[in-house]
Design an enzyme around this catalytic site. Sequence first.
Site, short mmCIF file in Angstrom:
data_model
loop_
_atom_site.label_atom_id
_atom_site.label_comp_id
_atom_site.label_asym_id
_atom_site.label_seq_id
_atom_site.Cartn_x
_atom_site.Cartn_y
_atom_site.Cartn_z
N ARG A 36 12.54 -6.41 2.20
CA ARG A 36 11.20 -5.86 1.80
C ARG A 36 10.63 -6.10 0.38
NH1 ARG A 36 9.32 0.59 2.11
NH2 ARG A 36 7.18 0.35 1.28
N ASN B 27 7.61 -0.83 11.59
CA ASN B 27 6.51 -1.57 11.33
C ASN B 27 6.78 -3.12 11.53
OD1 ASN B 27 4.73 0.20 10.46
ND2 ASN B 27 5.66 0.75 8.80
N CYS C 12 2.36 6.16 14.36
CA CYS C 12 2.05 6.14 12.97
C CYS C 12 1.86 7.46 12.40
CB CYS C 12 0.79 4.90 12.55
SG CYS C 12 0.96 4.73 10.97
N HIS D 101 -2.80 0.78 10.77
CA HIS D 101 -2.86 0.42 9.44
C HIS D 101 -4.28 -0.30 9.14
CE1 HIS D 101 1.56 0.70 8.22
NE2 HIS D 101 1.24 1.96 8.61
N TYR E 293 -4.59 1.83 3.75
CA TYR E 293 -4.17 0.41 3.92
C TYR E 293 -5.53 -0.62 3.84
CZ TYR E 293 0.33 1.75 5.01
OH TYR E 293 1.78 2.14 5.16
#
Length: 417
Positions: free
Chosen positions: A90, A144, A164, A194, A241
């Site tokens: 990440r 995700n 989500c 998102h 987002y």
Amino acid sequence: MKLAVVGGGSTYTPELVDGFARLRDVLPVTELVLIDPDARRLELVGGLARRILARQGHPGRVSWTADLDAGVDGADAVLLQLRVGGQAARQQDETWPLECGCVGQETTGAGGLAKALRTVPVVLEIAGRVRRRSPGAWIVDFTNPVGIVTRALLGAGHRAVGLCNVAIGFQRKFARLLGVAPGEVALEHVGLNHLTWERSVTVGGRDVLPRLIAEHGDAIAADLRMPRSVVDRLGVVPSYYLRYFYRHDEVVRELRTGPSRAAEVAAMERELLALYADPALDEKPALLAKRGGAFYSEAAVALTASLLRDTGDVQVVNALNNGTLPFLPDDAVIEVPAAVDARGAHPLPVRPLEPLYAGLVASVTAYEHLALEAALKGGRDRVFAALLAHPLIGQLDHAERLTDALLAHNRDHLAWA
């Protein structure tokens, strides 16, 4: 009722277990199996999970294992919350795209594509093993990028629904601002995972969104980290987002100067795991609220209960489009309210989407199609095509440089790279 959690060593898991304990009448779990390759995390998280259930008088049994096949055997539902490559991957997703002046983020842009490429093959392999050991089990995907991963699962014929926490977060926030119970609030939540907008907020049969914006627009905008004028002009509430799209260049400047979210989360996880090691701790710690995933447990319990108990409840989930948004292909995965029963999630009719939103939804859907092609088939050209199609990239030079960077940073995870 047996539930299995793949990625059960996640620091998220106590939030999930707390929901199972509190909402036992909705979802009567008798056996919970946590599955994870990290033995140390499993021991810490599993021990806390047992103590949480015991504190709340829940009779369910908790066990943990690194053996996926044994863990999912006989499960009624399997929840996926894994992170391939961990926080180290990440951290890369959030940093190398910045070299091209593009947002670095784990679910959208080049970083989101990298995560999809790493994740889809692993999830499909897991799902295949679930189908062999528990052919009737439902897969609830919280991994995700949820839209792409859910599309991969459904495209391969698995019994899956994507989940989500954005919608339930808005519902709870709006209920608090309005002074009503969350169950009284219904959202017209529409878009992709998102990439969504709240187009109405209904309480007692009336749309109170205009009132919400008028009376609480400053607070809503502050949570979104966008100007109040955006909410006023649109007349809807975009998800957080959308900031990556609406304020892209500003976000890039911020990301270049501040610590990455991955670094913050990694530090938080170390602190959480130290707390979990305390044998006296028998409830989720307050620090967990800062980890993200607010109300994840409530959403997961509600969805799983609807699938296993055939309730037909309406919930916001990720499911096949199947004509709901007529400008998208049927096999696209959208995020909208849906009736959920033992046959799966069935999106409710949606008002025509305004061009301002439909254009972006169509563009990102095309990117997600190409991203899934790259994840399933590999190849530099497919990665390049997905990056070129993404509205946050869309330039030849950027797509070329980002393709090279993505492959360089992910060689350990992509067999074909």
